[in-house]
Design a protein around this motif. Structure first.
Motif, mmCIF file in Angstrom:
data_model
loop_
_atom_site.group_PDB
_atom_site.id
_atom_site.type_symbol
_atom_site.label_atom_id
_atom_site.label_comp_id
_atom_site.label_asym_id
_atom_site.label_seq_id
_atom_site.Cartn_x
_atom_site.Cartn_y
_atom_site.Cartn_z
ATOM 1 N N TYR A 16 1.335 -1.322 0.215
ATOM 2 C CA TYR A 16 0.352 -0.049 0.536
ATOM 3 C C TYR A 16 0.352 1.347 -0.319
ATOM 4 O O TYR A 16 1.626 1.236 1.242
ATOM 5 N N PRO A 17 1.214 1.481 -1.489
ATOM 6 C CA PRO A 17 2.245 2.899 -1.237
ATOM 7 C C PRO A 17 1.751 4.223 -0.637
ATOM 8 O O PRO A 17 2.555 4.716 0.179
ATOM 9 N N HIS A 18 0.617 4.384 -0.493
ATOM 10 C CA HIS A 18 0.096 5.151 0.341
ATOM 11 C C HIS A 18 -0.579 5.634 2.259
ATOM 12 O O HIS A 18 -0.711 5.962 2.708
ATOM 13 N N GLY A 19 -0.813 3.873 2.028
ATOM 14 C CA GLY A 19 0.027 3.003 3.597
ATOM 15 C C GLY A 19 -2.178 3.697 3.991
ATOM 16 O O GLY A 19 -2.707 2.873 3.209
ATOM 17 N N ASP A 20 -2.482 3.753 5.274
ATOM 18 C CA ASP A 20 -3.623 3.821 5.599
ATOM 19 C C ASP A 20 -4.198 5.297 4.965
ATOM 20 O O ASP A 20 -5.395 5.576 5.923
ATOM 21 N N ILE A 217 -7.859 1.758 -12.731
ATOM 22 C CA ILE A 217 -9.061 2.207 -11.792
ATOM 23 C C ILE A 217 -9.559 1.023 -12.050
ATOM 24 O O ILE A 217 -10.346 0.277 -12.958
ATOM 25 N N SER A 218 -10.571 0.430 -10.691
ATOM 26 C CA SER A 218 -10.713 -0.881 -11.209
ATOM 27 C C SER A 218 -11.739 -1.221 -10.473
ATOM 28 O O SER A 218 -12.522 -2.335 -10.656
ATOM 29 N N GLY A 219 -12.210 0.160 -9.976
ATOM 30 C CA GLY A 219 -13.557 -0.056 -9.301
ATOM 31 C C GLY A 219 -14.176 -0.976 -8.177
ATOM 32 O O GLY A 219 -12.883 -1.287 -7.421
ATOM 33 N N ASP A 220 -14.801 -1.588 -8.122
ATOM 34 C CA ASP A 220 -15.409 -2.949 -6.986
ATOM 35 C C ASP A 220 -14.659 -3.904 -7.968
ATOM 36 O O ASP A 220 -14.736 -5.473 -7.131
ATOM 37 N N GLN A 221 -14.305 -4.303 -9.066
ATOM 38 C CA GLN A 221 -13.966 -5.967 -9.788
ATOM 39 C C GLN A 221 -12.628 -5.776 -9.365
ATOM 40 O O GLN A 221 -12.329 -7.291 -8.821
ATOM 41 N N LEU A 222 -11.160 -4.752 -8.393
ATOM 42 C CA LEU A 222 -10.548 -6.285 -8.106
ATOM 43 C C LEU A 222 -10.174 -4.891 -6.346
ATOM 44 O O LEU A 222 -9.863 -3.699 -6.418
ATOM 45 N N LEU A 223 -10.368 -5.591 -5.215
ATOM 46 C CA LEU A 223 -10.326 -4.666 -3.760
ATOM 47 C C LEU A 223 -9.143 -5.295 -3.083
ATOM 48 O O LEU A 223 -9.229 -6.838 -2.964
ATOM 49 N N PRO A 224 -8.620 -4.927 -2.525
ATOM 50 C CA PRO A 224 -8.094 -5.096 -2.111
ATOM 51 C C PRO A 224 -8.291 -6.042 -0.641
ATOM 52 O O PRO A 224 -7.392 -6.966 0.660
ATOM 53 N N ARG A 225 -9.174 -5.561 0.487
ATOM 54 C CA ARG A 225 -9.715 -6.530 1.546
ATOM 55 C C ARG A 225 -10.760 -6.591 1.377
ATOM 56 O O ARG A 225 -10.771 -7.851 2.690
ATOM 57 N N ILE A 226 -11.878 -6.494 0.921
ATOM 58 C CA ILE A 226 -13.222 -6.964 0.575
ATOM 59 C C ILE A 226 -13.457 -8.143 -0.563
ATOM 60 O O ILE A 226 -13.220 -7.537 -1.946
ATOM 61 N N LEU A 261 -0.150 -0.577 -10.305
ATOM 62 C CA LEU A 261 -0.726 -0.042 -9.073
ATOM 63 C C LEU A 261 -2.309 0.083 -9.147
ATOM 64 O O LEU A 261 -3.045 0.482 -10.787
ATOM 65 N N VAL A 262 -3.020 -0.447 -8.268
ATOM 66 C CA VAL A 262 -4.663 -0.362 -8.835
ATOM 67 C C VAL A 262 -5.006 0.842 -7.537
ATOM 68 O O VAL A 262 -4.697 1.049 -6.442
ATOM 69 N N HIS A 266 -13.064 1.006 -2.731
ATOM 70 C CA HIS A 266 -12.753 0.726 -1.640
ATOM 71 C C HIS A 266 -11.368 0.524 -1.147
ATOM 72 O O HIS A 266 -10.638 -0.415 -1.761
ATOM 73 N N ASN A 267 -11.189 1.024 0.298
ATOM 74 C CA ASN A 267 -9.766 -0.052 0.219
ATOM 75 C C ASN A 267 -8.983 2.005 0.102
ATOM 76 O O ASN A 267 -8.616 2.521 -0.346
ATOM 77 N N GLU A 268 -7.250 1.351 0.017
ATOM 78 C CA GLU A 268 -6.553 2.470 -0.480
ATOM 79 C C GLU A 268 -6.400 1.374 -1.907
ATOM 80 O O GLU A 268 -6.174 0.417 -1.762
ATOM 81 N N PRO A 269 -5.096 2.231 -2.325
ATOM 82 C CA PRO A 269 -4.543 2.021 -3.964
ATOM 83 C C PRO A 269 -3.390 1.282 -3.198
ATOM 84 O O PRO A 269 -2.778 0.847 -1.878
ATOM 85 N N PHE A 270 -3.103 0.151 -4.440
ATOM 86 C CA PHE A 270 -2.434 -1.432 -3.730
ATOM 87 C C PHE A 270 -1.476 -1.826 -4.573
ATOM 88 O O PHE A 270 -2.104 -1.556 -5.571
ATOM 89 N N ARG A 271 -0.525 -2.679 -4.237
ATOM 90 C CA ARG A 271 0.206 -3.404 -5.199
ATOM 91 C C ARG A 271 -0.185 -4.902 -5.199
ATOM 92 O O ARG A 271 0.795 -5.334 -3.561
ATOM 93 N N GLY A 272 -0.025 -5.680 -6.516
ATOM 94 C CA GLY A 272 0.071 -7.691 -5.586
ATOM 95 C C GLY A 272 -0.882 -7.599 -6.029
ATOM 96 O O GLY A 272 -2.250 -8.698 -6.210
ATOM 97 N N ALA A 273 -1.468 -7.186 -7.536
ATOM 98 C CA ALA A 273 -3.141 -7.154 -8.163
ATOM 99 C C ALA A 273 -2.744 -8.730 -8.568
ATOM 100 O O ALA A 273 -3.884 -9.632 -8.068
#
Length: 354
Positions: A16-20, A217-226, A261-262, A266-273
């Protein structure tokens, strides 16, 4: 409009490049050249939705819009009117999919600022269809659907009372739109972008991928925590959206680099798709395996599956979403030939292993 923290294989570690950190209401955080992260409030468990304000040089684009709440409209006015001029207007409002937290303010923004709506065809048409249900009585097909799922009289009465509520979360839609389709390319923020569509969570969800920025920009198609809600609805009771969802995850695995970079809704931008996509697929397969294990002890109604799928008690306001997601898993097993559904004398469907 997203799903539950269902029991799954161990979640992969993501970057998570921006943390929380997240932007405050009415403020933005720049996440890439020309791309600003906007956060708007939601009046339910997710609390916030991520939206994107994009500098196109000679104009502005918004991707996803939030619910038409007073505080959301006020924040958009503050953000937009500090930026737009006669020579640099708001040109486009792009919507990943038709759920109210994404499309809710789209019509208001388009009408107020003279912007064009960009959206996939199925999302636009489905949204217009659901909005038209406002003011109608709940249809018999819907009542029968939830009776077969095992709902009690109070739950059926609640469905009837709430039917048509979708339209109250969506401002008046524009009467025309620019179609987004899988494989389309367009320019945004001075770069070339590609549309990658997905199914299962919604009919024709549009993700927006920029190879040069290595950004999605993934919308709801790829979320990191839910995990996004994948449901069967009364309008298509025999659908197999879970297969659609897992196929869409495989599609993203093929078309995205691992280090993209996703920017999720919802949740925060992340890498690890790639790790996250495999985790989502494996999680649903684990849920299907749990259901098969339970069915070895005898047939199950839809309501009987909740503990196995979600690992906890379902609250009264979650029953509708949980029912749709449970039927999605059961229908997937039916389509695979692993399970049959038999309607009993009480009108309730029971699922048993073939």
């Amino acid at each position: 409009m997203d799903g539950f923290q269902t029991p799954k294989p161990k979640r992969p570690k993501l970057d998570y490049p921006h943390g929380d950190v997240r932007p405050e209401l009415g403020e933005t955080i720049q996440v890439a050249p020309g791309i600003e992260w906007v956060s708007m409030p939601l009046p339910f468990s997710l609390k916030f939705i991520n939206l994107w304000l994009i500098d196109d040089g000679d104009s502005w684009t918004i991707v996803d819009t939030g619910l038409p709440l007073p505080e959301t409209r006020s924040a958009w006015k503050s953000l937009i009117e500090a930026r737009i001029t006669r020579d640099k207007p708001l040109k486009r409002v792009m919507v990943t999919h038709m759920h109210p937290d994404h499309v809710g303010c789209a019509g208001w923004l388009c009408h107020k600022y003279g912007a064009d709506l960009w959206m996939s065809r199925l999302e636009y048409i489905t949204c217009r269809m659901l909005v038209s249900d406002t003011g109608r009585e709940a249809p018999k097909a819907g009542v029968d659907f939830f009776c077969r799922a095992g709902w009690n009289d109070a739950q059926i009465d609640n469905y009837k009372e709430r039917f048509g509520g979708f339209g109250r979360g969506v401002s008046q839609m524009p009467d025309a739109f620019h179609r987004l389709a899988d494989g389309d390319t367009f320019e945004m923020a001075g770069e070339a972008w590609e549309v990658i569509t997905g199914n299962g969570h919604s009919p024709e969800h549009a993700c927006l991928y920029c190879p040069s920025l290595n950004l999605l920009i993934s919308g709801d198609q790829l979320l990191p925590r839910i995990s996004s809600n994948v449901s069967v609805h009364p309008t298509e009771p025999d659908a197999d959206p879970l297969l659609d969802w897992m196929t869409s995850c495989e599609k993203l695995l093929e078309r995205l680099p691992e280090d993209v970079l996703v920017l999720p809704a919802h949740n925060e931008p992340f890498r690890g798709a790639h790790a996250r996509l495999r985790h989502l697929i494996d999680g649903h397969e684990t849920g299907l395996s749990r259901l098969k294990g339970r069915m070895q002890k005898g047939p199950l109604t839809v309501m009987d599956t909740f503990t196995s799928l979600f690992g906890r008690a379902i609250q009264p306001d979650e029953v509708g979403m949980a029912t749709g997601e449970a039927i999605a898993h059961l229908n997937c097993m039916v389509h695979r030939g692993e399970v049959v559904s038999i309607v009993g004398d009480d009108g309730v469907s029971r699922y048993q292993l073939t």
